[in-house]
Every structure is written in C-alpha cells, then in structure tokens.
Design a protein around this motif. Structure first.
Motif, PDB file in Angstrom:
ATOM      1  N   ASP A 237       0.777  -1.123  -0.302  1.00 21.77           N
ATOM      2  CA  ASP A 237      -0.038   0.400   0.024  1.00 21.77           C
ATOM      3  C   ASP A 237       0.711   1.563  -0.199  1.00 21.77           C
ATOM      4  N   LEU A 238       2.284   1.083   0.769  1.00 20.05           N
ATOM      5  CA  LEU A 238       3.044   2.642   0.303  1.00 20.05           C
ATOM      6  C   LEU A 238       3.003   2.817  -1.081  1.00 20.05           C
ATOM      7  N   HIS A 239       2.777   4.476  -1.617  1.00 21.93           N
ATOM      8  CA  HIS A 239       3.258   4.335  -2.509  1.00 21.93           C
ATOM      9  C   HIS A 239       4.548   4.781  -3.649  1.00 21.93           C
ATOM     10  N   SER A 240       5.697   4.885  -2.717  1.00 24.80           N
ATOM     11  CA  SER A 240       6.774   4.434  -2.698  1.00 24.80           C
ATOM     12  C   SER A 240       7.821   3.293  -1.893  1.00 24.80           C
ATOM     13  N   SER A 241       7.778   1.976  -2.394  1.00 25.85           N
ATOM     14  CA  SER A 241       8.464   1.817  -1.540  1.00 25.85           C
ATOM     15  C   SER A 241       9.694   0.744  -1.751  1.00 25.85           C
ATOM     16  N   VAL A 242      10.820   0.403  -1.177  1.00 26.35           N
ATOM     17  CA  VAL A 242      12.231  -0.357  -1.620  1.00 26.35           C
ATOM     18  C   VAL A 242      11.993  -1.592  -0.559  1.00 26.35           C
ATOM     19  N   TYR A 243      11.984  -2.916  -0.817  1.00 22.91           N
ATOM     20  CA  TYR A 243      11.819  -3.691   0.179  1.00 22.91           C
ATOM     21  C   TYR A 243      13.002  -4.837   0.363  1.00 22.91           C
ATOM     22  N   VAL A 244      13.993  -4.786   1.187  1.00 20.64           N
ATOM     23  CA  VAL A 244      15.282  -5.493   1.462  1.00 20.64           C
ATOM     24  C   VAL A 244      15.238  -6.394   2.800  1.00 20.64           C
ATOM     25  N   ILE A 245      15.858  -7.311   2.357  1.00 21.72           N
ATOM     26  CA  ILE A 245      15.723  -8.982   3.517  1.00 21.72           C
ATOM     27  C   ILE A 245      17.521  -8.932   4.471  1.00 21.72           C
ATOM     28  N   VAL A 246      17.216  -8.396   5.422  1.00 17.91           N
ATOM     29  CA  VAL A 246      19.337  -8.832   5.580  1.00 17.91           C
ATOM     30  C   VAL A 246      19.431  -9.856   6.706  1.00 17.91           C
ATOM     31  N   LYS A 247      20.173 -10.975   5.673  1.00 20.83           N
ATOM     32  CA  LYS A 247      20.809 -12.333   5.830  1.00 20.83           C
ATOM     33  C   LYS A 247      21.314 -12.133   7.570  1.00 20.83           C
ATOM     34  N   ASP A 248      20.990 -12.455   8.407  1.00 17.29           N
ATOM     35  CA  ASP A 248      21.338 -13.051   9.441  1.00 17.29           C
ATOM     36  C   ASP A 248      21.358 -12.186  10.713  1.00 17.29           C
ATOM     37  N   ALA A 249      20.154 -12.320  10.384  1.00 11.69           N
ATOM     38  CA  ALA A 249      19.192 -10.947  11.457  1.00 11.69           C
ATOM     39  C   ALA A 249      18.480 -11.521  11.705  1.00 11.69           C
ATOM     40  N   GLY A 250      17.594 -11.292  13.189  1.00 10.84           N
ATOM     41  CA  GLY A 250      16.343 -11.318  13.897  1.00 10.84           C
ATOM     42  C   GLY A 250      16.088 -10.056  13.775  1.00 10.84           C
ATOM     43  N   HIS A 251      14.808  -9.819  14.393  1.00  9.63           N
ATOM     44  CA  HIS A 251      14.216  -8.906  14.556  1.00  9.63           C
ATOM     45  C   HIS A 251      14.265  -7.508  14.908  1.00  9.63           C
ATOM     46  N   LEU A 252      15.774  -7.750  15.645  1.00  9.78           N
ATOM     47  CA  LEU A 252      16.888  -6.634  15.344  1.00  9.78           C
ATOM     48  C   LEU A 252      17.725  -6.180  14.296  1.00  9.78           C
ATOM     49  N   ALA A 253      16.826  -6.086  13.774  1.00 11.82           N
ATOM     50  CA  ALA A 253      18.133  -6.220  12.582  1.00 11.82           C
ATOM     51  C   ALA A 253      19.305  -4.936  12.329  1.00 11.82           C
ATOM     52  N   GLN A 255      20.308  -3.533  15.608  1.00 11.85           N
ATOM     53  CA  GLN A 255      21.888  -4.064  16.369  1.00 11.85           C
ATOM     54  C   GLN A 255      22.600  -5.249  15.531  1.00 11.85           C
ATOM     55  N   GLU A 256      21.872  -6.459  14.759  1.00 13.77           N
ATOM     56  CA  GLU A 256      22.488  -8.162  14.990  1.00 13.77           C
ATOM     57  C   GLU A 256      23.426  -8.063  13.733  1.00 13.77           C
ATOM     58  N   GLN A 257      22.780  -6.717  12.712  1.00 18.41           N
ATOM     59  CA  GLN A 257      23.623  -6.755  10.473  1.00 18.41           C
ATOM     60  C   GLN A 257      24.001  -5.532  11.443  1.00 18.41           C
ATOM     61  N   PRO A 258      24.070  -3.939  12.409  1.00 19.30           N
ATOM     62  CA  PRO A 258      25.099  -3.137  11.514  1.00 19.30           C
ATOM     63  C   PRO A 258      25.144  -2.499  10.515  1.00 19.30           C
ATOM     64  N   ASP A 259      26.277  -3.373  10.075  1.00 23.68           N
ATOM     65  CA  ASP A 259      27.304  -2.751   8.915  1.00 23.68           C
ATOM     66  C   ASP A 259      25.929  -2.997   7.598  1.00 23.68           C
ATOM     67  N   ALA A 260      25.280  -3.883   7.785  1.00 20.26           N
ATOM     68  CA  ALA A 260      24.723  -3.891   6.519  1.00 20.26           C
ATOM     69  C   ALA A 260      23.551  -2.682   6.369  1.00 20.26           C
ATOM     70  N   PHE A 261      23.038  -3.656   7.566  1.00 21.92           N
ATOM     71  CA  PHE A 261      21.968  -2.081   7.596  1.00 21.92           C
ATOM     72  C   PHE A 261      21.820  -0.706   7.204  1.00 21.92           C
ATOM     73  N   ASP A 262      23.013  -0.386   8.344  1.00 25.40           N
ATOM     74  CA  ASP A 262      23.719   0.977   7.954  1.00 25.40           C
ATOM     75  C   ASP A 262      23.899   1.475   6.255  1.00 25.40           C
ATOM     76  N   ALA A 263      24.651   0.105   5.689  1.00 27.93           N
ATOM     77  CA  ALA A 263      24.599   0.664   4.069  1.00 27.93           C
ATOM     78  C   ALA A 263      23.403   0.387   3.439  1.00 27.93           C
ATOM     79  N   TRP A 264      22.373  -0.322   3.499  1.00 23.93           N
ATOM     80  CA  TRP A 264      21.195  -0.056   3.090  1.00 23.93           C
ATOM     81  C   TRP A 264      20.875   1.430   3.272  1.00 23.93           C
ATOM     82  N   VAL A 265      20.898   2.029   4.562  1.00 27.96           N
ATOM     83  CA  VAL A 265      19.933   3.236   4.969  1.00 27.96           C
ATOM     84  C   VAL A 265      20.719   4.507   4.361  1.00 27.96           C
ATOM     85  N   LEU A 266      21.935   4.043   4.441  1.00 30.53           N
ATOM     86  CA  LEU A 266      23.258   5.064   3.450  1.00 30.53           C
ATOM     87  C   LEU A 266      23.017   5.067   2.549  1.00 30.53           C
ATOM     88  N   ALA A 267      22.352   4.039   1.606  1.00 31.58           N
ATOM     89  CA  ALA A 267      21.901   3.786  -0.357  1.00 31.58           C
ATOM     90  C   ALA A 267      20.439   4.808   0.134  1.00 31.58           C
TER      91      ALA A 267
END
Length: 279
Positions: A237-253, A255-267
């Motif tokens: 339902d979102l007008h403009s969105s991108v969906y990403v799966i963070v590998k090897d991470a639970g509910h707190l992606a 904190q658990e995979q900060p390098d991958a998470f932050d790279a996606w956020v920065l992009a």
C-alpha cells in the motif's frame, strides 16, 4: 563522533512537554535522521547508527515518552500522541527529517508521515508491521503484555522476551545487551500506553496509502517476532517503497547486522537526500 545526551525545550504543539524528552544525538551536519525505537527498547538500540551514520547526517534517537530517561506523559497516550510528539521534535530540530523506525517505532513513523507529510523527507521502516489491530488475537496478546510487566517486573520480563528479538545464532553479548536495555527502559504506565497504541492500530485502513515519502522497508531474514510477511505487506500500500531482506538477522536487524543495515540506510539517504560519499 560520539553521541551526546540532552533534554529538549518544550513545544506548545506537542501533547507532551518536550522538556522531559530524553534524546541521544550525534553528528554536526547534514539532514536530521530521527530514530524511533521498538516497544521494548530505548535510544540505546541505535548505538551503531549513532556511531556510524553520524558521519553523514545528524542522528537523533529518542527515549519515547514514558520510557527509559524520558518523563511519563501527564495523560494516557495514543499512537497519534506519540507521532505528534515526534513531529514536535522534528520541528524543533529544523522542520524536516528522515525517519527511521524499528518495530513499534516503524508503526509510529508511518503514522507520523501520514499525519505530518510536510515534516518527513523519507522513511526507513525496519522489522515492523501494520500494527496489532490487524488481528483480534494479536491485539489481545499485545494488551496483555502490560499486565505481564506489572506481574513479573522489568528484569524478569526482559529475560523472558529479550532473547527472541535476535536470531538463534546471535552472540551472547548481544542477547545480554538487548535484555539489559529492555530491563532498564520499560515501566508503567508508558509501556501500557505503547501496547495499547499497537493493539488499536491497523495502518492498512488509511495510513499506508497516505504516505508519499519514499520508503525503505527492511526485515531480518530470521525475524521471529513480526516476521518477513508482516513487513513485506507494508509495501503493498505504500506509494513509493523498496523492500530489503537483511541476512542473518532477527527482529533487531539494526543491532544484529549493523554494517549491512547501515549500508542500506545510507544508500536510501543518498538517493533521497543527496548524501555525498565520505572524504
């Protein structure tokens, strides 16, 4: 760059006196990235983002009203009240922000973007859902949590729930950190207001379709709390969105995979805000 802690000046436009709101901040330049934590956490959840993303943006992470070092609300709080308090904080920090919400924080972030579109440059919604109001059983279970906290106390409650927030392969140090953060952050009545705000919410009704800010939706591939399907449903339902799966991470992606998470956020920020490469 190290984070700093300070209380905010009050704002007449907020349902909450911002003088009692505790925030952690890092970064001296660039747009504001407001970070909204999950229902069992605090600003401490964003330690990796405060340390890393502050090289590019001004990272502001709150303790939600009634959580951790923030004062209790004077009156019962709804999801609108949490969103409006976040809006007041954005206005105080300059008038617009990119908003990162994890779990419950993601639900607040979507409501914020729907109610105050002029304040939200973009959204990052991580390991979240459309709210517990999408299903009567989920809503009932969410409401029951406040009673569990009152009966068990913060430490026992955290030790029961904390380990499920990360993957089964998460290091013991992270499990302990997540559990300790929860034990230090939760109290009544703030947690009761938060659980009721989730139980009463179904973002599919109107909020998701109203959001016009570009949105990055992330989810850990081993999220055992909201799960991949619940977060992926947001993108329908979102007008403009991108969906990403963070590998090897639970509910707190984050904190658990900060390098991958932050790279996606920065992009995402580089696309939506024109953030340059670091020197």
């Amino acid at each position: 760059m190290s984070s700093t802690s300070r209380s905010s000046a009050s704002s007449a436009s907020s349902p909450y006196d911002l003088a009692g709101l505790h925030v952690e901040e890092a970064g001296d330049s660039g747009p504001v990235l407001l970070c909204l934590h999950g229902i069992g956490s605090s600003s401490a959840a964003f330690a990796p983002q405060l340390a890393t993303l502050s090289r590019y943006v001004r990272v502001v992470a709150w303790d939600a009203p009634g959580y951790a070092k923030s004062a209790d609300p004077a009156d019962p709080f709804t999801l609108d009240d949490f969103a409006d308090t976040a809006a007041a904080l954005i206005r105080q920090r300059g008038g617009r922000a990119h908003v990162l919400g994890v779990s419950w924080g993601g639900v607040i972030a979507v409501r914020l973007a729907a109610r105050h579109p002029e304040l939200v440059s973009s959204l990052i919604v991580a390991d979240s859902s459309a709210g517990s109001g999408t299903d009567p059983a989920k809503a009932e279970a969410m409401r029951a949590r406040a009673g569990e906290l009152a009966e068990a106390g913060p430490r026992a409650f955290a030790e029961r729930r904390g380990p499920r927030l990360v993957s089964e392969a998460a290091p013991d140090a992270l499990v302990q950190r997540v559990t300790d953060t929860m034990a230090r952050s939760l109290r009544l009545p703030g947690y009761r207001y938060a659980t009721e705000s989730m139980a009463a919410t179904d973002l599919r009704i109107a909020d998701l379709a109203a959001v016009r800010a570009p949105t990055l939706v992330l989810c850990g591939d081993q999220d055992r709390v909201t799960g991949i399907e619940a977060s992926q449903m947001l993108t329908a339902d979102l007008h403009s969105s991108v969906y990403v799966i963070v590998k090897d991470a639970g509910h707190l992606a984050n904190q658990e995979q900060p390098d991958a998470f932050d790279a996606w956020v920065l992009a995402h920020l580089r696309i939506s805000a024109g953030i340059a490469e670091a020197g």
